[in-house]
Design a protein around this motif. Structure first.
Motif, PDB file in Angstrom:
ATOM      1  N   GLN A   9       0.828  -1.201   0.000  1.00 32.22           N
ATOM      2  CA  GLN A   9       0.000   0.000   0.000  1.00 32.22           C
ATOM      3  C   GLN A   9       0.864   1.253   0.000  1.00 32.22           C
ATOM      4  N   ALA A  10       1.975   1.214   0.747  1.00 35.01           N
ATOM      5  CA  ALA A  10       2.879   2.362   0.794  1.00 35.01           C
ATOM      6  C   ALA A  10       3.540   2.587  -0.560  1.00 35.01           C
ATOM      7  N   VAL A  11       3.925   1.500  -1.208  1.00 34.00           N
ATOM      8  CA  VAL A  11       4.552   1.590  -2.532  1.00 34.00           C
ATOM      9  C   VAL A  11       3.582   2.207  -3.533  1.00 34.00           C
ATOM     10  N   LEU A  12       2.339   1.706  -3.539  1.00 33.62           N
ATOM     11  CA  LEU A  12       1.345   2.213  -4.475  1.00 33.62           C
ATOM     12  C   LEU A  12       0.980   3.661  -4.179  1.00 33.62           C
ATOM     13  N   ALA A  13       0.909   4.020  -2.893  1.00 34.21           N
ATOM     14  CA  ALA A  13       0.592   5.400  -2.532  1.00 34.21           C
ATOM     15  C   ALA A  13       1.687   6.345  -3.004  1.00 34.21           C
ATOM     16  N   ARG A  14       2.941   5.927  -2.835  1.00 32.55           N
ATOM     17  CA  ARG A  14       4.059   6.753  -3.288  1.00 32.55           C
ATOM     18  C   ARG A  14       4.025   6.889  -4.812  1.00 32.55           C
ATOM     19  N   ASN A  15       3.725   5.796  -5.494  1.00 34.41           N
ATOM     20  CA  ASN A  15       3.635   5.848  -6.949  1.00 34.41           C
ATOM     21  C   ASN A  15       2.496   6.766  -7.390  1.00 34.41           C
ATOM     22  N   ASP A  16       1.353   6.689  -6.719  1.00 35.37           N
ATOM     23  CA  ASP A  16       0.211   7.536  -7.071  1.00 35.37           C
ATOM     24  C   ASP A  16       0.540   9.012  -6.890  1.00 35.37           C
ATOM     25  N   ASP A  17       1.263   9.333  -5.816  1.00 36.00           N
ATOM     26  CA  ASP A  17       1.663  10.731  -5.596  1.00 36.00           C
ATOM     27  C   ASP A  17       2.545  11.210  -6.749  1.00 36.00           C
ATOM     28  N   GLY A  18       3.498  10.372  -7.140  1.00 33.42           N
ATOM     29  CA  GLY A  18       4.373  10.744  -8.246  1.00 33.42           C
ATOM     30  C   GLY A  18       3.619  10.850  -9.555  1.00 33.42           C
ATOM     31  N   ALA A  19       2.624   9.987  -9.748  1.00 29.99           N
ATOM     32  CA  ALA A  19       1.829  10.009 -10.981  1.00 29.99           C
ATOM     33  C   ALA A  19       1.031  11.302 -11.086  1.00 29.99           C
ATOM     34  N   ASP A 131      -0.385   3.559 -11.723  1.00 33.16           N
ATOM     35  CA  ASP A 131      -0.681   4.761 -12.500  1.00 33.16           C
ATOM     36  C   ASP A 131       0.649   5.347 -12.963  1.00 33.16           C
ATOM     37  N   LEU A 132       0.747   5.694 -14.235  1.00 34.14           N
ATOM     38  CA  LEU A 132       1.977   6.289 -14.764  1.00 34.14           C
ATOM     39  C   LEU A 132       1.793   7.769 -15.079  1.00 34.14           C
ATOM     40  N   GLY A 133       0.733   8.366 -14.553  1.00 33.99           N
ATOM     41  CA  GLY A 133       0.453   9.755 -14.890  1.00 33.99           C
ATOM     42  C   GLY A 133      -0.262   9.858 -16.210  1.00 33.99           C
ATOM     43  N   GLU A 134      -0.868   8.730 -16.651  1.00 38.66           N
ATOM     44  CA  GLU A 134      -1.551   8.724 -17.941  1.00 38.66           C
ATOM     45  C   GLU A 134      -2.881   9.454 -17.872  1.00 38.66           C
ATOM     46  N   SER A 135      -3.309   9.944 -19.020  1.00 38.13           N
ATOM     47  CA  SER A 135      -4.633  10.526 -19.174  1.00 38.13           C
ATOM     48  C   SER A 135      -5.583   9.548 -19.845  1.00 38.13           C
ATOM     49  N   ALA A 221     -13.037  11.173 -21.079  1.00 41.51           N
ATOM     50  CA  ALA A 221     -12.696   9.759 -21.198  1.00 41.51           C
ATOM     51  C   ALA A 221     -13.556   8.981 -20.213  1.00 41.51           C
ATOM     52  N   HIS A 222     -13.854   7.763 -20.544  1.00 38.71           N
ATOM     53  CA  HIS A 222     -14.663   6.912 -19.666  1.00 38.71           C
ATOM     54  C   HIS A 222     -14.041   6.797 -18.285  1.00 38.71           C
ATOM     55  N   ARG A 223     -14.872   6.923 -17.261  1.00 37.11           N
ATOM     56  CA  ARG A 223     -14.404   6.736 -15.894  1.00 37.11           C
ATOM     57  C   ARG A 223     -14.872   5.381 -15.386  1.00 37.11           C
ATOM     58  N   PRO A 224     -13.959   4.441 -15.157  1.00 36.02           N
ATOM     59  CA  PRO A 224     -14.351   3.107 -14.691  1.00 36.02           C
ATOM     60  C   PRO A 224     -14.982   3.155 -13.305  1.00 36.02           C
ATOM     61  N   VAL A 225     -15.977   2.319 -13.095  1.00 34.78           N
ATOM     62  CA  VAL A 225     -16.600   2.210 -11.771  1.00 34.78           C
ATOM     63  C   VAL A 225     -15.560   1.799 -10.738  1.00 34.78           C
ATOM     64  N   MET A 226     -14.648   0.920 -11.125  1.00 30.16           N
ATOM     65  CA  MET A 226     -13.626   0.436 -10.205  1.00 30.16           C
ATOM     66  C   MET A 226     -12.688   1.538  -9.724  1.00 30.16           C
ATOM     67  N   ALA A 227     -12.614   2.629 -10.486  1.00 27.50           N
ATOM     68  CA  ALA A 227     -11.719   3.724 -10.111  1.00 27.50           C
ATOM     69  C   ALA A 227     -12.208   4.448  -8.872  1.00 27.50           C
ATOM     70  N   GLY A 228     -13.483   4.297  -8.516  1.00 31.35           N
ATOM     71  CA  GLY A 228     -14.002   4.954  -7.328  1.00 31.35           C
ATOM     72  C   GLY A 228     -14.311   6.409  -7.578  1.00 31.35           C
ATOM     73  N   SER A 229     -14.416   7.155  -6.507  1.00 25.31           N
ATOM     74  CA  SER A 229     -14.759   8.572  -6.596  1.00 25.31           C
ATOM     75  C   SER A 229     -13.562   9.383  -7.046  1.00 25.31           C
ATOM     76  N   PRO A 230     -13.799  10.572  -7.623  1.00 19.20           N
ATOM     77  CA  PRO A 230     -12.687  11.435  -8.041  1.00 19.20           C
ATOM     78  C   PRO A 230     -11.730  11.694  -6.888  1.00 19.20           C
ATOM     79  N   GLY A 231     -10.436  11.569  -7.188  1.00 18.34           N
ATOM     80  CA  GLY A 231      -9.433  11.800  -6.152  1.00 18.34           C
ATOM     81  C   GLY A 231      -8.993  10.525  -5.471  1.00 18.34           C
ATOM     82  N   ALA A 232      -9.746   9.425  -5.691  1.00 20.63           N
ATOM     83  CA  ALA A 232      -9.343   8.155  -5.105  1.00 20.63           C
ATOM     84  C   ALA A 232      -8.148   7.597  -5.869  1.00 20.63           C
ATOM     85  N   GLY A 233      -7.387   6.702  -5.242  1.00 18.74           N
ATOM     86  CA  GLY A 233      -6.202   6.157  -5.878  1.00 18.74           C
ATOM     87  C   GLY A 233      -6.520   5.367  -7.119  1.00 18.74           C
ATOM     88  N   HIS A 234      -5.582   5.352  -8.054  1.00 18.01           N
ATOM     89  CA  HIS A 234      -5.673   4.571  -9.286  1.00 18.01           C
ATOM     90  C   HIS A 234      -6.878   4.939 -10.128  1.00 18.01           C
TER      91      HIS A 234
END
Length: 273
Positions: A9-19, A131-135, A221-234
């Protein structure tokens, strides 16, 4: 086990911040990142080569970064399009991460680049979480891989902004059940657009480029249901303006649906231009 989960979780959170930071930086310069995910052998490189060539013909400034565990084969192929290309060799790492992408873009990405296509490592497991910072996140599957692919890899397909089916010229020989595939995609990612392509016959030529240009121009662009609410990770659904978007509905081709740390600083790099 709990410790392992906490570290992940820490690794993914750090990656999300960088993304988020990288996405904002690229948006400020008018660049959109398109992250391409698929299994090995889906035809991802062939499709990307064709789309890069079309972009060059249209005068769209594009670049591509391709990642593999070994060999520079994909970079050599993509460079035939005439677009700036960089090969990243991950030395065994099964996916790209934001820190790696940032490192390899530094001093290389042409200033006028509007679209940067990132061909992730051929793998539908590890890359799905990063997440790689993609749009625009695009997941590809060939007709030869089976209609149940979305159910076997729900995270990869569930977080896609766009799904591309490749090698449709082989659909009859492979006895591909289009309706079953579409139903399975809908189970994990309701409303996502599915486009059918064949580099060999030209079916769907330009649809990937059209969708990417649409996001660049501010189309939703389509927002996947799995992505959760805006601002949520991934979430993976931010356009060049930094906002969250929904389906766009533009372009051509065969369309279904409405209308997106084990940092490895020593990964080897080879360039083609």
């Amino acid at each position: 086990m709990c410790r392992t989960v906490e570290l992940r979780q820490a690794v993914l959170a750090r990656n999300d911040d960088g993304a988020r930071e990288l996405r904002a930086e690229l948006a400020a310069r008018g660049t959109v990142v398109v992250n391409l995910l698929s299994s090995p052998g889906s035809g991802k490189t062939a499709l990307l080569e064709a789309e890069l060539g079309l972009a060059r013909t249209r005068g769209v400034p594009v670049a591509a970064l391709t990642a593999d565990l070994a060999t520079e084969n994909d970079a050599v192929r993509l460079a035939r399009s005439g677009a700036p290309v960089k090969q990243v060799l991950t030395d065994g790492l099964c996916h790209l991460e934001t820190a790696m992408l940032r490192e390899h873009l530094a001093g290389w990405l042409p200033a006028d680049t509007r679209l940067l296509f990132v061909e992730n490592v051929g793998n539908l497991v590890c890359p799905a979480s990063y997440d790689l910072g993609e749009s625009l996140r695009v997941v590809l599957a060939s007709v030869t891989e089976g209609e149940d692919k979305p159910l076997k890899y729900p995270t990869a397909f569930g977080l896609a902004n766009l799904v591309l089916v490749t090698k449709t010229d082989l659909a009859v020989a492979a006895e591909f059940d289009e309706a079953a595939f579409l139903a399975n995609v809908a189970r994990v990612n309701p409303g996502v657009e599915v486009l059918f392509t064949s580099v060999r016959t030209g079916q769907g030529a330009g649809v990937l480029l059209d969708r990417a240009l649409g996001v660049l121009d501010g189309a939703p662009a389509h927002r996947p249901v799995m992505a959760g609410s805006p601002g949520a990770g991934h979430a993976h659904t931010h356009g060049v303006d930094g906002h969250t978007h929904g389906p766009d509905g533009h372009g051509d081709g065969h369309t279904h649906g409405p209308d997106g740390a084990h940092a490895h600083p020593h990964a080897a790099v080879a360039e083609r231009s």
